[in-house]
Structures are given as structure tokens and as C-alpha cells.
Design a protein around this motif. Structure first.
Motif, PDB file in Angstrom:
ATOM      1  N   ARG A  46      48.077  57.953 -24.203  1.00 26.99           N
ATOM      2  CA  ARG A  46      48.558  57.196 -25.596  1.00 26.99           C
ATOM      3  C   ARG A  46      47.787  55.959 -25.796  1.00 26.99           C
ATOM      4  N   GLU A  56      41.784  61.057 -30.637  1.00 32.15           N
ATOM      5  CA  GLU A  56      42.684  61.709 -31.884  1.00 32.15           C
ATOM      6  C   GLU A  56      43.257  60.776 -32.581  1.00 32.15           C
ATOM      7  N   ASP A  96      46.147  60.350 -34.964  1.00 29.57           N
ATOM      8  CA  ASP A  96      46.979  61.283 -35.380  1.00 29.57           C
ATOM      9  C   ASP A  96      47.831  60.640 -36.691  1.00 29.57           C
ATOM     10  N   ASN A  97      47.719  61.080 -37.847  1.00 31.94           N
ATOM     11  CA  ASN A  97      48.256  60.381 -38.965  1.00 31.94           C
ATOM     12  C   ASN A  97      49.661  61.471 -39.426  1.00 31.94           C
ATOM     13  N   ARG A  98      49.875  62.342 -38.887  1.00 33.49           N
ATOM     14  CA  ARG A  98      50.839  63.188 -39.245  1.00 33.49           C
ATOM     15  C   ARG A  98      52.248  62.406 -39.490  1.00 33.49           C
ATOM     16  N   THR A 129      44.913  64.646 -39.167  1.00 34.16           N
ATOM     17  CA  THR A 129      44.273  63.940 -37.737  1.00 34.16           C
ATOM     18  C   THR A 129      42.739  64.213 -37.884  1.00 34.16           C
ATOM     19  N   LEU A 185      44.805  59.567 -27.496  1.00 35.02           N
ATOM     20  CA  LEU A 185      45.670  59.547 -28.805  1.00 35.02           C
ATOM     21  C   LEU A 185      46.069  58.305 -29.353  1.00 35.02           C
ATOM     22  N   THR A 199      48.328  57.129 -32.337  1.00 29.37           N
ATOM     23  CA  THR A 199      49.382  57.640 -33.150  1.00 29.37           C
ATOM     24  C   THR A 199      49.603  56.688 -34.337  1.00 29.37           C
ATOM     25  N   ARG A 223      55.993  64.197 -35.356  1.00 30.46           N
ATOM     26  CA  ARG A 223      54.864  64.676 -34.725  1.00 30.46           C
ATOM     27  C   ARG A 223      55.642  65.286 -33.536  1.00 30.46           C
ATOM     28  N   ARG A 231      47.414  69.910 -27.818  1.00 23.77           N
ATOM     29  CA  ARG A 231      47.539  70.886 -28.891  1.00 23.77           C
ATOM     30  C   ARG A 231      46.645  71.940 -29.048  1.00 23.77           C
TER      31      ARG A 231
END
Length: 150
Positions: free
Chosen positions: A7, A36, A38-40, A68, A109, A111, A136, A148
Motif C-alpha cells: 500500500r 495500481e 485504485d479509484n473504485r 483502476t 497499490l 488507493t 473495495r 486480484r
């Protein structure tokens, strides 16, 4: 299975100052890092820029709303995300710009939803969130996120 992602925490930067830049060093092919973004869980779109060692911004793409983006880079490269669209729901994200520096870890990642303070009310949008707090998959206790499968 793929190893878990590390992270990334955003780098604190003032809106008035230029912000951090990428280290000016030799890029070693074997040291490629995948980040990555991650915009979820956020319905804002973010423009992605690499910040050169000279402080120039070079646009590399867009992190889509609710999606993402995987970006290959090198350790110590700095990336800037700027919100490019307003959310369709409220509240507004707390931050409009986020800086990240790539570490030596192979898979990282960022986030975006959490770091920007963006929250989408899934119940208002007619669907369930995989994690009501985050929107997420939850991270593990040591701060990593399980990989994932595509």
C-alpha cells in the motif's frame, strides 16, 4: 497466486508549492515497479502525470471513475493525480491532487478513493459495495491488499 500489493501512502505537498519530483538516476530494467491506482468507490476521474526530475508534468493517462489503472514505472519516480471531473454524488473529495513516489517493491497499490477522501454512497446508487467502509476489497492487517484476478 500473485504476491500481495504494498500500500502506497500519498506524499504530502502544498497546493501553492511545485511539489516533489522524480529522482534523477539510472533506470534499471529489472527494477520495474507496477503501481495500481485504485479509484473504485469514487465517481471522480483523475488525470495521471509523471513528474520528471526537472519538475515537468507529463500526462500518462486517466484513472477512470469507479475504475483502476496499472502503470509501470521505476523506483523513486513521482506520480501526480489531479481530479479532472467532479463527482456526480456528494460529498466532494477532500483532496484535488495526490502525489505518490514508487518504492522498490514490485507491485504497489495507491488507493485513490481513500487518499482523496472520496466516498460514494452505494445504497443511493442501487448497488452494494464489497466493503461498506471502503468500496473495495479490504486490506490485510499488515497494510497489503490481496492480489486480484483479472
Amino acid at each position: 497466486a500473485d504476491p500481495p500489493s504494498t500500500r502506497l501512502a500519498p506524499i504530502e505537498a502544498s497546493a501553492e508549492e511545485p511539489g516533489p519530483v522524480s529522482a534523477d538516476g539510472e533506470e534499471v530494467e529489472g527494477e520495474v515497479v507496477t503501481v495500481e491506482f485504485d479509484n473504485r468507490g469514487c465517481d471522480c476521474e483523475w488525470s495521471l502525470f509523471w513528474i520528471t526530475p526537472q519538475g515537468e508534468r507529463r500526462q500518462y493517462g486517466t484513472v477512470p471513475a469507479e475504475g483502476t489503472l496499472l502503470q509501470q514505472t521505476f523506483p523513486s519516480h513521482v506520480w501526480l493525480l489531479e481530479r479532472s471531473t467532479a463527482p456526480s454524488t456528494r460529498p466532494q473529495p477532500a483532496k484535488q491532487r495526490l502525489h505518490y513516489a514508487a518504492p522498490r517493491d514490485k507491485v504497489c497499490l495507491a488507493t485513490v478513493t481513500d487518499d482523496a477522501g472520496c466516498r460514494v454512497h452505494f445504497a443511493d446508487r442501487g448497488r452494494a459495495s464489497p466493503d461498506p467502509e471502503l468500496g473495495r476489497p479490504p486490506s490485510t492487517p499488515n497494510g497489503t491488499v490481496p492480489s486480484r484476478q483479472p
